[in-house]
Design a protein around this motif. Sequence first.
Motif, PDB file in Angstrom:
ATOM      1  N   THR A  12      -7.960 -32.308  22.240  1.00  0.00           N
ATOM      2  CA  THR A  12      -7.709 -33.702  21.881  1.00  0.00           C
ATOM      3  C   THR A  12      -6.483 -34.168  22.659  1.00  0.00           C
ATOM      4  O   THR A  12      -5.426 -33.558  22.567  1.00  0.00           O
ATOM      5  CB  THR A  12      -7.482 -33.814  20.356  1.00  0.00           C
ATOM      6  OG1 THR A  12      -8.592 -33.216  19.690  1.00  0.00           O
ATOM      7  CG2 THR A  12      -7.358 -35.263  19.928  1.00  0.00           C
ATOM      8  N   LYS A  13      -6.630 -35.233  23.443  1.00  0.00           N
ATOM      9  CA  LYS A  13      -5.571 -35.624  24.385  1.00  0.00           C
ATOM     10  C   LYS A  13      -4.804 -36.853  23.902  1.00  0.00           C
ATOM     11  O   LYS A  13      -5.345 -37.684  23.174  1.00  0.00           O
ATOM     12  CB  LYS A  13      -6.190 -35.966  25.742  1.00  0.00           C
ATOM     13  CG  LYS A  13      -7.096 -34.897  26.329  1.00  0.00           C
ATOM     14  CD  LYS A  13      -6.347 -33.634  26.663  1.00  0.00           C
ATOM     15  CE  LYS A  13      -7.274 -32.559  27.180  1.00  0.00           C
ATOM     16  NZ  LYS A  13      -6.652 -31.242  27.155  1.00  0.00           N
ATOM     17  N   GLU A  14      -3.596 -37.002  24.387  1.00  0.00           N
ATOM     18  CA  GLU A  14      -2.833 -38.223  24.135  1.00  0.00           C
ATOM     19  C   GLU A  14      -2.732 -39.029  25.424  1.00  0.00           C
ATOM     20  O   GLU A  14      -2.049 -38.630  26.364  1.00  0.00           O
ATOM     21  CB  GLU A  14      -1.419 -37.909  23.634  1.00  0.00           C
ATOM     22  CG  GLU A  14      -0.584 -39.184  23.530  1.00  0.00           C
ATOM     23  CD  GLU A  14       0.681 -39.057  22.703  1.00  0.00           C
ATOM     24  OE1 GLU A  14       0.958 -37.947  22.201  1.00  0.00           O
ATOM     25  OE2 GLU A  14       1.388 -40.072  22.564  1.00  0.00           O
ATOM     26  N   GLY A  15      -3.404 -40.159  25.460  1.00  0.00           N
ATOM     27  CA  GLY A  15      -3.322 -41.006  26.645  1.00  0.00           C
ATOM     28  C   GLY A  15      -2.399 -42.185  26.457  1.00  0.00           C
ATOM     29  O   GLY A  15      -1.909 -42.763  27.433  1.00  0.00           O
ATOM     30  N   CYS A  16      -2.164 -42.572  25.199  1.00  0.00           N
ATOM     31  CA  CYS A  16      -1.346 -43.775  24.988  1.00  0.00           C
ATOM     32  C   CYS A  16      -0.542 -43.737  23.704  1.00  0.00           C
ATOM     33  O   CYS A  16       0.491 -44.369  23.613  1.00  0.00           O
ATOM     34  CB  CYS A  16      -2.223 -45.030  25.006  1.00  0.00           C
ATOM     35  SG  CYS A  16      -3.303 -45.163  23.559  1.00  0.00           S
ATOM     36  N   GLY A  17      -1.046 -43.045  22.694  1.00  0.00           N
ATOM     37  CA  GLY A  17      -0.341 -43.013  21.417  1.00  0.00           C
ATOM     38  C   GLY A  17      -0.392 -44.324  20.660  1.00  0.00           C
ATOM     39  O   GLY A  17       0.371 -44.516  19.708  1.00  0.00           O
ATOM     40  N   GLU A  18      -1.268 -45.241  21.068  1.00  0.00           N
ATOM     41  CA  GLU A  18      -1.292 -46.554  20.428  1.00  0.00           C
ATOM     42  C   GLU A  18      -2.683 -47.010  20.024  1.00  0.00           C
ATOM     43  O   GLU A  18      -2.894 -48.201  19.808  1.00  0.00           O
ATOM     44  CB  GLU A  18      -0.712 -47.601  21.378  1.00  0.00           C
ATOM     45  CG  GLU A  18       0.721 -47.342  21.751  1.00  0.00           C
ATOM     46  CD  GLU A  18       1.356 -48.565  22.369  1.00  0.00           C
ATOM     47  OE1 GLU A  18       2.513 -48.845  22.013  1.00  0.00           O
ATOM     48  OE2 GLU A  18       0.695 -49.238  23.176  1.00  0.00           O
ATOM     49  N   GLY A  19      -3.620 -46.103  19.999  1.00  0.00           N
ATOM     50  CA  GLY A  19      -4.963 -46.508  19.567  1.00  0.00           C
ATOM     51  C   GLY A  19      -5.767 -47.227  20.632  1.00  0.00           C
ATOM     52  O   GLY A  19      -6.849 -47.728  20.348  1.00  0.00           O
ATOM     53  N   GLU A  20      -5.258 -47.291  21.847  1.00  0.00           N
ATOM     54  CA  GLU A  20      -5.908 -48.103  22.871  1.00  0.00           C
ATOM     55  C   GLU A  20      -6.889 -47.322  23.743  1.00  0.00           C
ATOM     56  O   GLU A  20      -7.837 -47.896  24.259  1.00  0.00           O
ATOM     57  CB  GLU A  20      -4.847 -48.725  23.795  1.00  0.00           C
ATOM     58  CG  GLU A  20      -3.918 -49.703  23.096  1.00  0.00           C
ATOM     59  CD  GLU A  20      -4.587 -51.036  22.807  1.00  0.00           C
ATOM     60  OE1 GLU A  20      -5.634 -51.334  23.408  1.00  0.00           O
ATOM     61  OE2 GLU A  20      -4.060 -51.776  21.962  1.00  0.00           O
ATOM     62  N   CYS A  21      -6.642 -46.032  23.959  1.00  0.00           N
ATOM     63  CA  CYS A  21      -7.397 -45.350  25.011  1.00  0.00           C
ATOM     64  C   CYS A  21      -8.513 -44.459  24.483  1.00  0.00           C
ATOM     65  O   CYS A  21      -9.427 -44.112  25.222  1.00  0.00           O
ATOM     66  CB  CYS A  21      -6.465 -44.530  25.896  1.00  0.00           C
ATOM     67  SG  CYS A  21      -5.857 -43.020  25.127  1.00  0.00           S
ATOM     68  N   GLY A  22      -8.424 -44.039  23.243  1.00  0.00           N
ATOM     69  CA  GLY A  22      -9.497 -43.235  22.665  1.00  0.00           C
ATOM     70  C   GLY A  22      -9.534 -41.784  23.118  1.00  0.00           C
ATOM     71  O   GLY A  22     -10.419 -41.036  22.713  1.00  0.00           O
ATOM     72  N   SER A  23      -8.570 -41.355  23.935  1.00  0.00           N
ATOM     73  CA  SER A  23      -8.647 -39.970  24.394  1.00  0.00           C
ATOM     74  C   SER A  23      -8.272 -38.993  23.277  1.00  0.00           C
ATOM     75  O   SER A  23      -8.485 -37.801  23.408  1.00  0.00           O
ATOM     76  CB  SER A  23      -7.777 -39.745  25.634  1.00  0.00           C
ATOM     77  OG  SER A  23      -6.448 -40.039  25.345  1.00  0.00           O
ATOM     78  N   CYS A  24      -7.762 -39.518  22.181  1.00  0.00           N
ATOM     79  CA  CYS A  24      -7.399 -38.677  21.033  1.00  0.00           C
ATOM     80  C   CYS A  24      -8.462 -38.724  19.951  1.00  0.00           C
ATOM     81  O   CYS A  24      -8.206 -38.313  18.819  1.00  0.00           O
ATOM     82  CB  CYS A  24      -6.078 -39.160  20.448  1.00  0.00           C
ATOM     83  SG  CYS A  24      -6.220 -40.821  19.779  1.00  0.00           S
ATOM     84  N   SER A  25      -9.657 -39.237  20.279  1.00  0.00           N
ATOM     85  CA  SER A  25     -10.690 -39.432  19.260  1.00  0.00           C
ATOM     86  C   SER A  25     -11.082 -38.126  18.574  1.00  0.00           C
ATOM     87  O   SER A  25     -11.259 -37.101  19.236  1.00  0.00           O
ATOM     88  CB  SER A  25     -11.940 -40.049  19.894  1.00  0.00           C
ATOM     89  OG  SER A  25     -11.649 -41.330  20.410  1.00  0.00           O
ATOM     90  N   VAL A  46     -12.313 -41.839  14.971  1.00  0.00           N
ATOM     91  CA  VAL A  46     -11.014 -42.507  14.797  1.00  0.00           C
ATOM     92  C   VAL A  46     -10.035 -41.975  15.854  1.00  0.00           C
ATOM     93  O   VAL A  46     -10.264 -40.921  16.446  1.00  0.00           O
ATOM     94  CB  VAL A  46     -10.412 -42.240  13.388  1.00  0.00           C
ATOM     95  CG1 VAL A  46     -11.380 -42.708  12.305  1.00  0.00           C
ATOM     96  CG2 VAL A  46     -10.068 -40.769  13.199  1.00  0.00           C
ATOM     97  N   CYS A  47      -8.975 -42.728  16.061  1.00  0.00           N
ATOM     98  CA  CYS A  47      -7.917 -42.272  16.966  1.00  0.00           C
ATOM     99  C   CYS A  47      -6.949 -41.403  16.180  1.00  0.00           C
ATOM    100  O   CYS A  47      -6.280 -41.891  15.260  1.00  0.00           O
ATOM    101  CB  CYS A  47      -7.148 -43.464  17.540  1.00  0.00           C
ATOM    102  SG  CYS A  47      -8.168 -44.523  18.567  1.00  0.00           S
ATOM    103  N   SER A  48      -6.851 -40.132  16.550  1.00  0.00           N
ATOM    104  CA  SER A  48      -5.988 -39.246  15.768  1.00  0.00           C
ATOM    105  C   SER A  48      -4.515 -39.572  15.957  1.00  0.00           C
ATOM    106  O   SER A  48      -3.681 -39.124  15.191  1.00  0.00           O
ATOM    107  CB  SER A  48      -6.264 -37.778  16.119  1.00  0.00           C
ATOM    108  OG  SER A  48      -5.976 -37.525  17.476  1.00  0.00           O
ATOM    109  N   CYS A  49      -4.187 -40.396  16.967  1.00  0.00           N
ATOM    110  CA  CYS A  49      -2.786 -40.798  17.135  1.00  0.00           C
ATOM    111  C   CYS A  49      -2.378 -41.825  16.087  1.00  0.00           C
ATOM    112  O   CYS A  49      -1.193 -42.110  15.935  1.00  0.00           O
ATOM    113  CB  CYS A  49      -2.522 -41.327  18.541  1.00  0.00           C
ATOM    114  SG  CYS A  49      -3.306 -42.909  18.913  1.00  0.00           S
ATOM    115  N   LEU A  50      -3.351 -42.414  15.395  1.00  0.00           N
ATOM    116  CA  LEU A  50      -3.027 -43.428  14.394  1.00  0.00           C
ATOM    117  C   LEU A  50      -3.376 -42.977  12.971  1.00  0.00           C
ATOM    118  O   LEU A  50      -3.485 -43.795  12.072  1.00  0.00           O
ATOM    119  CB  LEU A  50      -3.754 -44.743  14.707  1.00  0.00           C
ATOM    120  CG  LEU A  50      -3.358 -45.448  16.011  1.00  0.00           C
ATOM    121  CD1 LEU A  50      -4.080 -46.788  16.123  1.00  0.00           C
ATOM    122  CD2 LEU A  50      -1.852 -45.668  16.083  1.00  0.00           C
TER     123      LEU A  50
HETATM  124  S1  FES Z   1      -3.771 -41.537  22.434  1.00  0.00           S
HETATM  125 FE1  FES Z   1      -4.697 -43.331  23.189  1.00  0.00          FE
HETATM  126  S2  FES Z   1      -5.823 -43.908  21.458  1.00  0.00           S
HETATM  127 FE2  FES Z   1      -4.728 -42.252  20.677  1.00  0.00          FE
END
Ligand code: FES
Lengths: 157, 291, 770
Positions: free
Chosen positions: A37-50, A58-62
Amino acid sequence: MSERSTFRLNGREVVYEGDPLARLLDVLREAQGLTGTKEGCGEGECGSCSVLLEGAVVCSCLVPVLQVDGREVLTIEGLASDGAHGALGEVLVREGGVQCGACTPGVVVTLRALLERDPAPSRAAVREALAGNLCRCTGYEGILRAVAALVGGEESA
Amino acid sequence: MTRAFRPTDLAEALRLLADVDLGARPIAGCTDLLVSKTAVGWSPAAVVDLLRLEELRGVRREGERIDVGAAVTFAELRADPLVRQHLPILAEAAATVGAWQVQNRATLGGNLANASPAGDSLPVLAALGAELQLATADGERRVAYDDFHLAYRRTALLPGELIVRVRLPVPAPDAVGAFKKVGTRAASAISKVVVAFAARAGGGVLREVRLAAGSVAPTPLRLRAAERVLEGSAPDATAADAASSAARGAVQPIDDVRSTAAYREWVLGRVVRRMVLEVGEARTRAGTAAG
Amino acid sequence: MREPYTMRGPPVPFLLASPMTPLPESDTPAPLGNATAPASGSVGARPTRPDGAGKVDGSAVYVDDLAVEGAWHGATLRSERPRARFTLDTSALTDREVVCLTAADVPGTNRIALIADDWPVLADGEARHVGEALALVAAPTRAEARAAVAELRVAYEDLPAEVDLDDALAGSARELAACAVEHGDVVSGLAQAAHVLEATYETAHQEHAYIEPQGMIAVPHDDGSVEVIGSLQCPYYVHHALVALLGCEAEGVRVRQAVTGGGFGGKEDYPDMIAAHAVLLAARAGRPVKVIYDRREDMLATTRRHPSRVRHKTGVDADGKLLAVEIEVLLDGGAYTTLSPVVLSRAVLHAAGPYACPNVRIRGRVLATNTATNGAFRGFGAPQSQFAAERQMDRVAREVGVDPLTIRERNAYRPGDVTPTGQVLGASTSAHACLAEAERRTGFRERWKALEGERAAARDDGRPRGGIGLSLCWHGVGFTGNGERRMDSPVAVRLAPGGRLVVLAASTDIGQGTQTVLAQIAAEAAGVPFEAVALAPADTAVVPDSGPTVASRTVMVVGGILARAAAELARRVREHAPGESFAAAADAWLAERGELEVVERYADDGTVFDEATYRGDAYAVHGWGADVVEVSVDPDTLVTRAERATLVCDVGKAIHPLLCAGQVEGGSLQAFGWGHLEAARLRDGRLEQDSFSTYTIPTSLDAPAMETVLLEHPGGSGPLGAKGVGEIPMDGGAPALLAAIENAVGISAARIPATPEVLFEARERGASDE
Ligand code: FES
Ligand SMILES: Cc1cc2nc3c(=O)[nH]c(=O)nc-3n(C[C@H](O)[C@H](O)[C@H](O)COP(=O)(O)OP(=O)(O)OC[C@H]3O[C@@H](n4cnc5c(N)ncnc54)[C@H](O)[C@@H]3O)c2cc1C
Ligand code: FES
């Protein structure tokens, strides 16, 4: 004082003790060592943490870890080890749906949620489902090709 | 370290939130909270999770109202049969919030309480005449949506108060409505301008017109001058143009990271005009089909 | 020569042996796995990329995924001001379990060695852009490191800043680079012209927006050497910069690439900086240090595409044949030189577009501004200057009264034509073939005319307006001028038991599929199956410096050299045991003669370029492409949707057609994003769009349906005439998109991204034919 959250992660029960507002993303990557599970933005925008939370993407960063207490979480690692992964993973690679791979685990998670709901999604449905998974490499065309090939449907705009 | 509470009934949640010493903050889908948390290192003394409160869940019909729980997510809203049937513009708005991942978490109550001028559900709630059911440990009250957003990111919520449900009148059979979001891209976009329109159009004239817009002022805004222009008029080009000018005259949008004041004002006028014209065209088509 | 590098700074509280968690497959070559291709002759087939499986199941290890025992985390204090003298107060961190470094702690000249050595590792007393690194901190956890940075105090004394080209032109106009091309006599050419048109075009900053933010881990070893693992495109750039920084021997630094989550040029230059920071922190902390940027930091600090302002003055005859063009290219370089001279050179050399013209003058300058350094980005200046050239061509067409296809057919290069530098174009010059294919696939000419008619007749009924646009582009492959000759580019092939080959090249796979295509090329040249070839990891301790992974050079230049090496190795093995299978012959060689490794280098291809006068063969060969883009524009909002794109691209030879198509599709979507979505505006020298929420790259719903058509007009020194495909997709997308918008709503925007706001303003200003 430390707070405890107990949840099912890829089918096994895990306990997290620590900051209840810790992001599920960090708990997965750091405490559980699941770095798929990756962090691309930490803001729910990129979905790489899905991830899938109770089956919903869901975005696991949020997601603060306290909210997964008693819940079921599936990550790419869990999904990749079940029978449904092989064909999807293979077709994504074969049709050019994977380049750098930074978006890919998130894309796979979203596609699994989609295919669960709709085993033969139209191109339009795939595009809509993927709108929260940014990919900067493929132009999405390879991913769409892959799903079309997987479900054997005709390419339709 | 923050303390976490996950109450399963509303009374317990309200009691926790009423405890001043505890200093607890309510959290729902966290799609606003965790973004700002990452940015500024948010660390409240305690949090109360609202997602396990049955009282805040579900969509149901109660007489002439559709009653939506504050913790209902946008994914649930856009798929809900009652909402789709009676409040299609709310379903439409829900479908434009973020993307799938966000819609699975973001709640209607969070959108209200977060009080962003760009909240996409808010002009719809204004246009549909929503009423909010609020509660504290001391009791409940009802507040019209129009009286809820007081100033930039300020709401009528009292300390320890929760939004419990959002109640929307079932529109009349001759109701018409429209929703338009002008965002920064095709999906997963924040609004540059968002507009919602509702009225009755029986007899070829508009009545009970409610028109509201977001991202054009510090709070979501009822466009009352434009509503007055339209009230009692036929939805024709003259009315559309007049409403468009009235709408533009009523707002003071700003230049910001997502758009410019000039564009926002122009596009608001264009969207309002188009909505009126389309209501007119739909009436004409319906009339032709019936006749 | 400075002293060899040793660890500096006070002893750390406790020192760990810090064993490295090895990268998977670090020193042993990765097997290339299940091929779906024919057993050999796999060039032109679609073997399965070997890195795919690990990417789809989440097991691929990117830099932030590496668990390094005992590692601390680095964080960076950055300037809040575009230009200011500053003093630092680090006293808050005294007696804390952290290390903190400022410019005074940087050894040597405090510079990153790139083209001009003007890029400080840490700003020394004066900050020259928002986001510039002022100080570094390392602490046991990421959160502690960030918290420690927040406690540092900076006192700024603002200095006058020049934050964009307008400021720079009105102010110091400090040049970071300049160059010019002169061909024929522009003055007399313009004098003969039936029409002379002048216009200025502008392009904004663009963020690379790779999905994996940048990051680097530095591991100090007991022998004083240092190892760096990171997300990067060019291991030897990082190696070069670190050796210069530390003043050590080449062996003192080892650079390894982790799986890298996209680059697009953005991980070409800036990784030098992060590596320098990580290494200095690791040396001081006496333990590994991990520096991972978050998205905002990445967007604030790392490089972007150079904004441009390009002025054209074009003279054509009554039929629209070019008689003279005069072009001025102005790029905003940001605060430091970095790669600006090379970006400018490519911008200038492509500025006249793929069109024959007897009289050409192109002048280019890069001006310094107080913004983050602009650097390499897919296309390297050519997209900027060709955006202007293509929009100018459309303007010429309107002036002359012909359609956009006709004007291009009248002017596009043919084999034997001479470019502004005096280069005679070779037989693979395929501009006309690209145009013809685009027309055949789309019926562009008739549809464009029909939509022009529809626009004129359109009623204000709110219906979306359709538009179609065309562009034609060229892209020089490999380094400009004599760059390849200077690089030398050794590539090695080593024989392994069982007739397997190991390729040793510094080319990195950053998603584009380098591992796969290089294996195909070696397999083809050696006459062995694809599965028999493995690539050595991009690790400076293992592979030779075959040059950076940039400039679309990997397939043509590195691949060409590799093909020679592989063929030579196979020849020797087969001659050693004639009549045996290759595997048996290989084992016989290894048993009887020991190791076998063949190294080949750049071979002079006869191109000659004079870098002083800009005369000669600017590029060994060119790729060509024609894009047709169809849009719909909402007349009420001026929101543009890219609906369909037909992307015709001459790649010489498609080694792996699927990976080629992936480059075309991904590059084109980046171009469309740049063309109308990715708003990037400065406020007080700070990019306002500094997150993925505000900087809006295309989502799946913004992407058009794309049809890729690969043409093969072999040329150049690449295997089977392959010409490279990495960058040309970035050139044509934006101008074709804007042409389509103009066709749809009659607004000719001279600036990208052409957001609805830009289109609205253009129309308000009357820059419209409606
Ligand atoms: S890291 Fe980009 S949506 Fe969670
Ligand atoms: C990637 C992304 C895209 C987005 N796109 C959009 C978009 O297109 N349109 C849009 O409108 N928004 C968008 N948002 C913003 C956000 O999703 C919405 O505002 C959402 O409705 C917030 O709901 P939540 O449940 O997540 O709120 P939370 O983040 O949990 O809470 C927000 C605030 O509301 C308070 N709160 C929550 N529920 C209640 C309640 N019942 N009673 C009292 N207080 C309460 C919390 O204390 C907090 O102060 C986006 C966010 C992200 C991350
Ligand atoms: S494959 Fe690189 S971001 Fe999608």
